[in-house]
Scaffold this motif. Structure first.
Motif, mmCIF file in Angstrom:
data_model
loop_
_atom_site.group_PDB
_atom_site.id
_atom_site.type_symbol
_atom_site.label_atom_id
_atom_site.label_comp_id
_atom_site.label_asym_id
_atom_site.label_seq_id
_atom_site.Cartn_x
_atom_site.Cartn_y
_atom_site.Cartn_z
ATOM 1 N N LYS A 41 0.657 -1.343 -0.173
ATOM 2 C CA LYS A 41 0.007 -0.069 -0.085
ATOM 3 C C LYS A 41 0.809 1.100 -0.014
ATOM 4 O O LYS A 41 0.817 2.156 -0.872
ATOM 5 N N ALA A 260 -0.865 -7.798 -5.739
ATOM 6 C CA ALA A 260 -1.658 -6.611 -5.294
ATOM 7 C C ALA A 260 -1.985 -5.301 -5.957
ATOM 8 O O ALA A 260 -1.237 -5.170 -6.911
ATOM 9 N N TYR A 262 -3.588 -1.450 -6.094
ATOM 10 C CA TYR A 262 -4.158 -0.330 -5.259
ATOM 11 C C TYR A 262 -4.374 1.078 -6.140
ATOM 12 O O TYR A 262 -4.113 1.088 -7.108
ATOM 13 N N THR A 272 -6.267 3.392 -1.773
ATOM 14 C CA THR A 272 -7.550 2.961 -1.395
ATOM 15 C C THR A 272 -7.132 1.444 -2.140
ATOM 16 O O THR A 272 -6.691 1.392 -3.299
ATOM 17 N N PRO A 273 -7.841 0.325 -1.794
ATOM 18 C CA PRO A 273 -7.764 -1.018 -2.438
ATOM 19 C C PRO A 273 -8.493 -0.623 -3.750
ATOM 20 O O PRO A 273 -9.595 -0.012 -3.825
#
Length: 274
Positions: A41, A260, A262, A272-273
């Motif tokens: 993140k 992942a 983001y 934010t996801p």
């Protein structure tokens, strides 16, 4: 001054070498050199905002927000003229090196030094200026109270071309690299991030004043290094690959290979996801 210039050349050479050694087509497979847990993140925020700061001149150098004008005009204190009034600029090349320094007392001031080598060429279509090519290398060093040093080293090699008659919608293609390091000699500790970005089909709209990348993709390779008490004074190195897909409204989706993803606000860095 000569010693400072030689140091600058050394840093720039290191960045350029990193860029040249990593240049490949497409997005390579992942290859982290450590097994430690990664804060994707935070890393996605760093990757997205460093790219945006680079192309908008926040580290220095060319600024896509300025339109089809030379960044050297601003440094020299000149006035940016209306593009249609300067057809004589077709093919004009600006090649210059300069440096600046602010602050005098490292105890009470932050001493900031900026070195830059700029190669800028106006490009034309049917005798009318419609874009530019830039090859820019720069280093910023900030010295805080003798012990803490922040270093930013950027190399940029890309082309910008107007896509409409307003010259406020442009395309960008090419590549750039960004090296950011904070070093605390007293601690001692070092944190750095080195990223290479490859621009493909970016469209940038700056009609509102702040460059908004509305479409396009950037692939990246990012290497992080961490040294200090948090790593028991062992150098921790990790390398990541992935893509940035631009969504407009200063938002982008950063996806690491594999896994992942983001959403990043390129101005604020808020994540934010996906």
């Amino acid at each position: 001054m000569k010693l400072k210039f030689l140091r600058t050349l050394f840093v720039l050479s290191a960045v350029v070498f990193f860029y040249a050694s990593c240049k490949k087509q497409g997005v390579p497979s992942a290859g982290n050199t450590t097994k430690d847990a990664t804060d994707y993140k935070t890393l996605s925020s760093t990757i997205g905002t460093q790219f945006y700061k680079s192309i908008t001149g926040q580290y220095g150098g060319a600024d896509v927000n300025k339109g089809i004008t030379s960044p050297y005009i601003t440094h020299a204190g000149g006035n940016n003229r209306v593009l249609n009034s300067i057809p004589a600029l077709c093919g004009t090349v600006i090649d210059t090196t300069y440096n600046t320094k602010t602050g005098t007392n490292p105890i009470t001031d932050t001493i900031k030094t900026h070195f830059e080598n700029l190669h800028f060429t106006f490009t034309c279509d049917a005798g009318q200026v419609n874009g530019y090519q830039v090859r820019d290398s720069l280093v910023n060093v900030a010295n805080h109270s003798f012990f803490v040093f922040d270093t930013y080293a950027i190399t940029q090699y890309y082309a910008v071309k107007a896509l409409d008659q307003t010259y406020k919608l442009v395309s960008m293609d090419g590549s750039l690299s960004a090296f950011v390091e904070t070093k605390n000699i007293e601690a001692p500790s070092t944190m750095s991030t080195t990223s290479v970005y490859y621009l493909a089909g970016l469209k940038v709209n700056f009609a509102s004043g702040a460059a908004d990348i509305t479409t396009g993709t950037t692939s990246f390779k990012t290497t992080t290094k961490l040294y200090g008490p948090q790593t028991n004074y062992q150098e921790q190195v990790a390398t990541y690959y992935g893509t940035i897909v631009y969504l407009g409204k200063h938002k982008a989706k950063v996806t690491f290979t594999p896994g992942a993803s983001y959403l990043v606000d390129l101005i604020t860095g808020v994540v934010t996801p996906a």
